[in-house]
Every structure is written in structure tokens, then in C-alpha cells.
Design a protein around this motif. Sequence first.
Motif, short mmCIF file in Angstrom:
data_model
loop_
_atom_site.label_atom_id
_atom_site.label_comp_id
_atom_site.label_asym_id
_atom_site.label_seq_id
_atom_site.Cartn_x
_atom_site.Cartn_y
_atom_site.Cartn_z
N TRP A 184 15.30 -13.32 0.09
CA TRP A 184 14.27 -13.41 -0.95
C TRP A 184 14.88 -13.20 -2.33
N ARG A 185 14.31 -13.95 -3.28
CA ARG A 185 14.52 -13.69 -4.70
C ARG A 185 13.15 -13.41 -5.31
N HIS A 186 13.06 -12.42 -6.19
CA HIS A 186 11.75 -12.03 -6.73
C HIS A 186 11.94 -11.48 -8.13
N GLU A 187 10.83 -11.14 -8.75
CA GLU A 187 10.82 -10.57 -10.09
C GLU A 187 10.00 -9.29 -10.09
N ALA A 188 10.32 -8.40 -9.16
CA ALA A 188 9.56 -7.16 -9.03
C ALA A 188 10.11 -6.04 -9.90
N GLY A 189 11.17 -6.25 -10.60
CA GLY A 189 11.72 -5.21 -11.46
C GLY A 189 13.21 -5.05 -11.25
N PRO A 190 13.85 -4.38 -12.20
CA PRO A 190 15.32 -4.25 -12.11
C PRO A 190 15.79 -3.33 -11.00
N TYR A 191 14.91 -2.47 -10.47
CA TYR A 191 15.33 -1.51 -9.46
C TYR A 191 15.01 -1.97 -8.04
N ILE A 192 14.49 -3.15 -7.90
CA ILE A 192 14.22 -3.73 -6.59
C ILE A 192 15.32 -4.74 -6.32
N GLY A 230 -0.53 -4.58 -5.57
CA GLY A 230 -0.67 -6.02 -5.45
C GLY A 230 0.43 -6.62 -4.65
N PRO A 231 0.40 -7.91 -4.34
CA PRO A 231 1.46 -8.55 -3.57
C PRO A 231 2.75 -8.64 -4.36
N LEU A 232 3.88 -8.75 -3.64
CA LEU A 232 5.20 -8.81 -4.26
C LEU A 232 5.41 -10.19 -4.89
N PRO A 233 5.83 -10.27 -6.16
CA PRO A 233 6.03 -11.59 -6.81
C PRO A 233 7.33 -12.24 -6.35
N GLU A 257 7.94 -3.52 5.80
CA GLU A 257 8.87 -4.54 5.28
C GLU A 257 10.00 -3.84 4.54
N LEU A 258 11.17 -4.49 4.53
CA LEU A 258 12.37 -3.92 3.91
C LEU A 258 13.09 -4.99 3.12
N LEU A 259 13.58 -4.60 1.95
CA LEU A 259 14.42 -5.47 1.13
C LEU A 259 15.76 -4.78 0.95
N MET A 260 16.81 -5.34 1.58
CA MET A 260 18.17 -4.77 1.50
C MET A 260 19.00 -5.58 0.51
N ASP A 261 19.67 -4.87 -0.37
CA ASP A 261 20.48 -5.52 -1.41
C ASP A 261 21.62 -6.32 -0.76
N LEU A 262 21.73 -7.58 -1.16
CA LEU A 262 22.78 -8.45 -0.59
C LEU A 262 24.01 -8.54 -1.47
N ARG A 263 24.00 -7.86 -2.60
CA ARG A 263 25.19 -7.95 -3.46
C ARG A 263 26.43 -7.35 -2.79
N PHE A 280 0.81 -1.21 0.00
CA PHE A 280 0.00 0.00 0.00
C PHE A 280 0.86 1.27 0.00
N VAL A 281 1.99 1.24 0.70
CA VAL A 281 2.89 2.39 0.77
C VAL A 281 4.30 1.88 0.49
N SER A 282 5.11 2.63 -0.30
CA SER A 282 6.47 2.19 -0.61
C SER A 282 7.29 3.36 -1.11
N ASN A 283 8.62 3.22 -0.96
CA ASN A 283 9.52 4.21 -1.55
C ASN A 283 9.96 3.81 -2.95
N ARG A 284 9.36 2.75 -3.51
CA ARG A 284 9.60 2.29 -4.88
C ARG A 284 8.26 2.25 -5.60
N SER A 285 8.14 3.05 -6.64
CA SER A 285 6.87 3.09 -7.36
C SER A 285 6.57 1.76 -8.05
N GLU A 286 7.61 0.96 -8.38
CA GLU A 286 7.36 -0.32 -9.05
C GLU A 286 6.55 -1.27 -8.19
N LEU A 287 6.61 -1.12 -6.88
CA LEU A 287 5.93 -2.06 -6.00
C LEU A 287 4.45 -1.77 -5.86
N VAL A 288 4.01 -0.55 -6.17
CA VAL A 288 2.61 -0.19 -5.95
C VAL A 288 1.87 0.21 -7.22
N LEU A 289 2.56 0.31 -8.33
CA LEU A 289 1.90 0.76 -9.56
C LEU A 289 2.02 -0.26 -10.68
#
Length: 612
Positions: free
Chosen positions: A246-254, A230-233, A273-279, A215-224
Amino acid sequence: MTTKTALSEDPPASLRHRLFWALGGVLAVALLGLVVFALSVRAELDQASARGSSDLALAADRLTTGLQRYRELAVFLSDHPTVLALVFAQSPGESPKQATSDLLRGLADKTGAHSIMVVDGAEGGDGQMLAAAGEDRLPTGSRAAVRRAMDGALGVAHFVDLEGRRRYVFAAPVFTPGGPAKGAVVVNVDIGLLEWGWPTEASAIYFTDQYGVVFVSNRSELVLRGGSAGPLPITHTYNVSGHDIWRHEAGPYIPSPALHLTRPLPVVGLEAELLMDLRPVLSMAGLQAGMASALALVFAAFLFFAMERRRTLAEANARLEARVAARTEALELANRELQHEVHERHEAEARLKRAQADLVQAGKLSALGEMSAGISHELNQPLMAIRSFAENAQAFLERENPQKAADNLGRISELARRMGRIIKNLRAFARQEPETITDVELTSVIEAALEMTQAKISNAGVTLDWTPGAQIWVRGGEVRLQQVVMNLLSNAVDAMKTSSETEEEDKRIEIRLTPGDPTRLTIADTGPGISEPEKIFDPFYTTKEVGASEGMGLGLSISYGLVQSFGGRIRGENRPDQSGTGGGAVFTIELQPAQRNDAQPKPPGESLDATY
């Protein structure tokens, strides 16, 4: 024959042995790299989890604080007199409605709310619009919040409207005095506008509802995605040391793979919820594992080559021992010869020191010989004066004039003291001084040297510019310093005497003392200067004619050695021919100052700035 066979079969076996150890070392290095990688990943995950938890807490507080502001606005308006006058009016007119609308518009502009409405409880509790700012119709998704407000509780709802905007609604009940709620104040918040003011975060932070919808995010790809939230794939999830990956297909910027962290927010009915880059974590772990493997490989290689070198050295040592045994006797013989040579060198050095001391003494005696005529003159004059004053005193006594006789006797006493002082300086200068370094008063050394060279200076018609001052103590030897000063004074007089063409030529010697560290003694003359300054301290170097009786060119060489023995320096240079000063040579002696606290100013005496 057996030895040759064993040696011929040994290399292949040794090679297989070394290859086996090399392969084992590579496998051990690889295993070490894997262990270090696993430990590094675990440690980096712990640190990343701590940082992510802090970032998630800050983001959650930011969202909660932003929404609480509108919640408090709804509660504040529910008790506002203007709103109460509108809700409790029997037949609301244009005046209360206009005042309330103006109030709502002003607060909407100041707080950034999307819309603010005042509704009553008519029409089955769905609410009838009494006043509004921002929009004129109650959104469909907010009716549940209004119904809850009509029940007397604070209503909260969030939804996506028909235009795709995400709304968050607060509905505060407006109570009748001592009775149930009669109306409600509805504050509508546009989440998109709230997100716009958030700072940029490296991690993806989002807030989901009870159905897992973002519902709320600092990434527009997650809510639009597709125009609706919708839920995160998610494709895969892992658990590494208690951390969710987690591994997902939410977009190249996630970020993916990413460290997943959650934080419940019951106050606003969402979950952060938070997704921190593990690279970066994997890169750091890989770098640490690579460095550990490289260090281990270097150590293994060093160990391998050390063992090979040790084996090679062992073989070479066996051959070397035979040579060492053969050379030991020769070395012992050479050592004995070297000890004998060192003993001879020590004896030669002792002889050299004795010869140098004799040379210094010979230089002093030579200087005394050169000054003998002048010293005889200096002693003869007081003797003749003493004789004259004695005869005069006898005559005055015969004439019964004791006062005049006493004056003559006083002059005789003064002349005797002068002769005694000259003889004392000559005796001190002629004696063999031990080679010790003590504290020496430099002013008295200069005056003693001047007394012994006074006759030579006066006979040459040289003007002496020297004024005794305070006592200055330095490190050195008194007699040896006198010899150095006498050599420089004598050379200056000889240089001006040989270069003089007329009696009227200005012949002057200037003596200056400059205290400090080092203390400087400067002796300058107005003679012809130094033709070859770089050779003046060489032994037997002289500018006098061959066969001259004045010396052999050892005076400056001896002076150089004496000053060096005190830990000082001596240098000679030509003085520039300036107006009023003339040219000439300048010799500067630098000596170490003595650490004395008893140096007192010398009582004023007769100035030697005169022509002798």
C-alpha cells in the motif's frame, strides 16, 4: 611487408573486440543486479510477512483479551446478588441502589472501566437507569446493545460519543428466575484508555469495523484525523508475489510504502490490520543486489584483466622461450659445478668432524698430561701404603698375631680397589667415545671426574662442597660429560690458585645438582671471577700468561661444543660478592632429562665436603 600490415591493422580490431566484451559484461552485471533485487525483495517480503503476522496476532490477542475482561465483568455482575436485589425489587429504595452504586464504583476503579450501569427494561426496552458508576446517563450509541440484552442475548456495540471518545459497550441481560430478561448490566470501555497501556510497535496496527472505519490503533493519526475516525486514505495498492503493498497519505509517521496484513476478529466484531514499513526490506534487497553486482563486476574485471594478462604473457612467453633455450645449457653447466662444490663441502664437513673429534681427544689427553703428576701421587700413596701394610702383616704373622695381619690385608685390598677405580676412570676418559647420545647417570659422572682431579684439588688446598644424592639421569655421553666437568673443575682450581695471595684465603668449589626439565649442574668457585663473560667460550681465549703450559684456551670452547651436541646449554657468569659467600665464577650446565623409571636413590657414600 604483409606481417607489418597485419600488425598495424590488428590493434583497432582488438580494441573493438575488447570494448564489445566490456559493454556486454556491464549489461550482464546490471541484469544480474535486477534479478538479485527481485529475488531478494521476494525473500525479504516473505520474512517480513511472517514477522508482521506474528506481531498482528499478538496485537489482536492483546485487544481481544482486554475487551473480554469487561465482557466477563458484565456477565459476572448480571448474576451478582446485589444487582439482582436492585432489579427485582418492587419499589427500589435508597438502600439497594446505594449498595449497588458502591459495588459498581469499586469494580470500575479496579478494572479501569469508563462506566458501569444497571438498567431495567422499561420505556420500550431502552432501559431506565437504576444504578451507575462513572456517568449518570446511558450513552446514545449503547442503546442497541441494551435492546439486544433485553432480548436475552449479550449486547455488544462500539461507537464514537459526542465528545469524540471511542466507546465499546457490553450489555449482559439480568434474567428473572425461569423467565425473560428484566434488566441489563452495561459496561462501558474507553478505547483510548485501553490503547494507552499498549507497548510501542514499529509497525502501524489498527482495527476497523465493517465499514472500514479505523476504531482502535497504536497510531493516533489514524483515528483522530479531523476529530473523528475515518477510513485510511489509500492512494495505490500493489500485489508483489502474493503480498499487498500500500501507498497512502495518512501522515509522515505511518509507514509508506508498507506491507498490508489483515486478521479477522469476529469475537469483537473488528478486523485487525497492520502496515509494516518496507523501506528496510527495499534497503536490504538493494544492498544484496549491490553486493551481488559489485562481486560480479569485480569478477568480470578480474576475468577481463586475466585474459589481458594471459595474452600479454603469451607474447612474453614466446620471447622468453628463446632466452630459456639459450640459458639451459649454461644452467646445466652451473648445476654440474654446484654438485661438484656440494661434494667438496661434504668432504670438508667430514674432515672438520674428524678434526673436532681429534681436538676433543687431544683436549682429554692434554688434561691427562696436566693431571699426570697428581695421578702419580694418587697412585704412589696407595702403593707406599700397601708396601707398609704388607711388611706389617708379615711382622704380625711372625709374632703369631693373625688378627692384626688380617686387618692389614683388608686395608691392602681396599687400597688396591681404590687404585683400580682410578685406573678404570683414566682408561674410560682416555678412550675415543662414539658420538651417540644415551642415558647417563650424572652423579656417577661427577664422582668419576672428581676422582681424576682429586690430586689437583688437594694440592691447591681447595675445599670441595659436594654431597652425592639420588641418581639423576640425563641425555648425553658419559666420557664427554666427564671431560666437561673436569675442564670446569680444573679451570676453577687454576683460577683460585693464580689469584691466591695468602695461604689463608678461602678457596672453595661448590657443586650442585638440580633435577627438573632441564636438569641443572652448577659449579661455582671463589676465585676472581670472569673478566669478559661474553668471550669465555671463544676458541683460544685464555686469561693465562702467554706461553703458559696450562693450556691454549680450548677447554671451554670444547666443553661448549660437547654440551651443545647433547641438546643442552652451558653459560658462565660472575657470582655477586655477598657476605659470607665471596665472589667468583658460576658455570651452569642445562641437560635434557632422561625418561627413565628405574632411577633409584644412590646408597649413601662418603661425602666429598672436605679439604684434600
